[in-house]
Design a protein around this motif. Sequence first.
Motif, short mmCIF file in Angstrom:
data_model
loop_
_atom_site.label_atom_id
_atom_site.label_comp_id
_atom_site.label_asym_id
_atom_site.label_seq_id
_atom_site.Cartn_x
_atom_site.Cartn_y
_atom_site.Cartn_z
N ARG A 180 -36.40 74.66 81.92
CA ARG A 180 -35.17 75.18 81.32
C ARG A 180 -34.02 74.17 81.43
NH1 ARG A 180 -35.47 81.72 82.85
NH2 ARG A 180 -37.24 82.10 81.46
N VAL A 181 -33.94 73.50 82.56
CA VAL A 181 -32.91 72.46 82.71
C VAL A 181 -33.22 71.29 81.77
CG1 VAL A 181 -31.96 70.72 84.28
CG2 VAL A 181 -32.28 73.08 85.07
N HIS A 182 -34.49 70.92 81.67
CA HIS A 182 -34.87 69.79 80.82
C HIS A 182 -34.63 70.10 79.35
CE1 HIS A 182 -37.79 66.83 79.00
NE2 HIS A 182 -37.14 66.06 79.85
N ARG A 183 -34.91 71.32 78.94
CA ARG A 183 -34.66 71.70 77.55
C ARG A 183 -33.16 71.62 77.24
NH1 ARG A 183 -38.56 77.08 76.75
NH2 ARG A 183 -40.52 75.93 76.55
N TYR A 184 -32.36 72.02 78.21
CA TYR A 184 -30.91 71.98 77.99
C TYR A 184 -30.43 70.54 77.81
CZ TYR A 184 -25.92 72.13 78.84
OH TYR A 184 -24.57 71.97 78.71
N ILE A 185 -30.82 69.66 78.73
CA ILE A 185 -30.31 68.29 78.66
C ILE A 185 -30.83 67.59 77.41
CG2 ILE A 185 -32.16 67.50 80.21
CD1 ILE A 185 -28.68 65.89 79.77
N GLY A 244 -45.73 81.54 66.32
CA GLY A 244 -44.33 81.91 66.32
C GLY A 244 -43.53 81.23 67.42
N TYR A 245 -42.23 81.41 67.36
CA TYR A 245 -41.34 80.84 68.36
C TYR A 245 -41.27 81.76 69.57
CZ TYR A 245 -37.00 79.63 70.76
OH TYR A 245 -36.07 79.30 71.72
N ASN A 246 -41.45 81.21 70.73
CA ASN A 246 -41.38 81.99 71.96
C ASN A 246 -40.64 81.17 73.00
OD1 ASN A 246 -41.70 83.53 74.23
ND2 ASN A 246 -43.93 83.41 74.29
N PRO A 247 -39.39 81.51 73.32
CA PRO A 247 -38.64 80.74 74.32
C PRO A 247 -39.27 80.78 75.70
CG PRO A 247 -37.49 82.78 73.77
CD PRO A 247 -38.61 82.64 72.80
N ASN A 248 -40.15 81.76 75.92
CA ASN A 248 -40.84 81.87 77.21
C ASN A 248 -42.22 81.22 77.18
OD1 ASN A 248 -38.85 83.12 78.71
ND2 ASN A 248 -39.46 85.16 78.05
N ARG A 249 -42.44 80.35 76.21
CA ARG A 249 -43.69 79.58 76.17
C ARG A 249 -43.45 78.17 76.69
NH1 ARG A 249 -44.97 79.41 70.75
NH2 ARG A 249 -46.10 81.39 70.95
N ILE A 250 -44.30 77.72 77.58
CA ILE A 250 -44.19 76.38 78.16
C ILE A 250 -45.52 75.66 77.99
CG2 ILE A 250 -43.83 75.04 80.27
CD1 ILE A 250 -42.04 77.29 81.28
N ILE A 271 -44.17 84.93 81.11
CA ILE A 271 -43.98 83.57 80.62
C ILE A 271 -45.34 83.01 80.24
CG2 ILE A 271 -43.30 81.21 81.26
CD1 ILE A 271 -41.21 82.51 83.11
N GLU A 272 -45.45 82.52 79.02
CA GLU A 272 -46.71 82.01 78.49
C GLU A 272 -46.82 80.52 78.83
OE1 GLU A 272 -49.05 81.55 74.19
OE2 GLU A 272 -46.97 82.26 74.27
N PRO A 317 -30.79 80.85 81.18
CA PRO A 317 -30.40 79.81 80.23
C PRO A 317 -28.95 79.93 79.76
CG PRO A 317 -32.57 80.65 79.67
CD PRO A 317 -32.02 81.54 80.74
N ALA A 318 -28.44 81.16 79.64
CA ALA A 318 -27.05 81.34 79.20
C ALA A 318 -26.08 80.80 80.24
CB ALA A 318 -26.78 82.82 78.93
N LYS A 319 -26.35 81.06 81.52
CA LYS A 319 -25.49 80.54 82.59
C LYS A 319 -25.61 79.02 82.68
CE LYS A 319 -25.43 84.67 85.52
NZ LYS A 319 -25.77 85.24 86.85
N LEU A 320 -26.82 78.51 82.46
CA LEU A 320 -27.02 77.07 82.49
C LEU A 320 -26.18 76.38 81.42
CD1 LEU A 320 -28.54 74.55 83.49
CD2 LEU A 320 -30.37 75.12 81.89
N LYS A 321 -26.09 77.02 80.27
CA LYS A 321 -25.32 76.45 79.17
C LYS A 321 -23.85 76.29 79.54
CE LYS A 321 -24.59 77.02 74.19
NZ LYS A 321 -24.89 77.86 72.99
N SER A 322 -23.29 77.28 80.23
CA SER A 322 -21.88 77.21 80.62
C SER A 322 -21.67 76.28 81.81
CB SER A 322 -21.35 78.62 80.96
OG SER A 322 -22.05 79.16 82.06
N GLN A 323 -22.63 76.29 82.75
CA GLN A 323 -22.48 75.46 83.95
C GLN A 323 -22.82 73.99 83.70
OE1 GLN A 323 -25.05 77.45 86.75
NE2 GLN A 323 -23.64 79.17 87.03
N GLY A 324 -23.63 73.73 82.67
CA GLY A 324 -24.05 72.36 82.42
C GLY A 324 -23.15 71.58 81.48
N SER A 325 -22.24 72.26 80.80
CA SER A 325 -21.43 71.61 79.78
C SER A 325 -20.59 70.47 80.33
CB SER A 325 -20.54 72.64 79.09
OG SER A 325 -19.72 72.02 78.12
#
Length: 574
Positions: free
Chosen positions: A454-459, A393-399, A381-382, A505-513
Amino acid sequence: MPIRPEQSIILKTHLEKIYVPHLPPLLQPQNADADLAKNIDRSFAAFAIDHICQLDPKKAGKSVVDDFDDHGVDAIFYHSRSKTLYLVQAKLKDTSQFTQKEALAFSQGVRKLVNGDFGNFNQNVLNRESAIRGHLDHCDTIELVIAHTGEGISAHAANAMKELLADKAGGENRLKDDVLDFDATKTVDGLHSVNAVEQVNCRIKLQNYGEATEPKQAYYGTVSLSDLADLHKKHGKALYQKNIRTWLGHKTPVNEAIQATLGSKPERFQYLNNGVTALCDDIAPKGGVKTERRDFEVTGFSIINGAQTVASTANFVKNNPDADISTAQVMITLIKADAEGDFGKDVTRARNNQNDVKEIAFAALDEEQERIRRELQILDIEYVYRVGEQVSGYNPNRIMVAEAMQALAMLENDPRFPVWMKRSMVEFQRTDGEPYKQIFSQTLSSLRLVNSVRVHRYIMAQVAASVRGSWYEERKAYKHGEHIMAFVFAKQFREAIDCGSLIDPAKLKSQGSAPYDKLRQHEYDLMDGVAWPGPLAISRRQEHALPLMRKLMGRQYDLKNDQTAKKLRSQSTI
């Protein structure tokens, strides 16, 4: 003090990736999961000897003999340069102590080895018997190492080891008098050293130099810009490790002006530039002629002000190889000071306060940020906390550090945070402010940081989608209430955020909906129920935002009739 749970997870990830591939095969393999767990435990001995002797993972892995019938000896390594034979027992345990039973087993194995008794040892030891006998013949010192990550060495275990060493394992006088205790602190230090930026050691030639001795030793004078450009070419970003920001690129107005001067009037450069400041661990004057010129041997050289000058010069030289900048000089100040100490930080802050610097840039002075970066790099994770750090470039593991601060703030109980964020993100990100100090503590878990982001990006993505799909007052409610919604939403995922593993993140998407749909509706209903002063004013004023947050939490968590919640409603924090 034992290793922290999140650091234990990071350590095991590192062991699996770096050391497990170099271990001798298990003598009695079982199944894939059991074998991997066993090999991670075995590899801790390799990690310890690697960091004690400054080896490489492959050589350290080959030193491991840990398996059935190892008689408490997990690794054997001969360090030829110091003529020291290391015998290691390693226990990768999160909390429990190194026990008397483990010490006695280690003592038995040590006695057998130093007395040349290889009977009943496992095949890993027997495969190396000839080499080990040779090491015993030629070594000057035998050092015992106990590597552990738990609560420490128990008193009974310590006594068992003292008895072994007092007896010299039956008369072996080459045994050191004390055990090398490779504890949790040394383990974490070793883990953090993995991704450390190289130290810059160099020679600096000063013209027309002067010296100051109090309160700190310092030298000042002019230096050739081409010399500094050569250092940039050789060391790159390591040259600015203690600076609050790295090079911001050649298209900023200041950097364009620097390169224009180099191209047209290099001899005037020192008169048009504020100069360069560097902190150094040590400065040793070498040969020279009085004050006209002198060489200085510098260790731990780090530019804390002037990164734009040096990097822009290096970029100019790269793009204009035929240009002559031999006449370009710049004023430089070399200060002997620990960059991590209060004096070094004060100098760095003061030398940068006169520039146009974003407040979050001063996070670079916080050693906790570097600790987090190193830990997260092990997890691929960067983490970027230094302004100007090049990303591509785009890197989902960059914070980015600013994003991390916002996300972590949503987990706090202080309801002022979302209001302050709405008023002024710049003021909220001040590193000398209350939010920053509260959020980035020494106990902050790197895993907690990633999960909160990851939670903050989702919301925030969900809120943005709601804004795009809504009209008029509903749109305003979502747009201006985003931080309030994030503040409430994050609390629902505290358990997942602090669970000790990374959120998928995939599980968060289903659990957070479902929770988000519920939150969105409650937030709009409450905002719509307030005739005045409107969503923007509500979100920016504490006297309006706090009652709304209380009601929103009450509805979201179904706390209308909860007795505990009723008692808390009179408090100023949620």
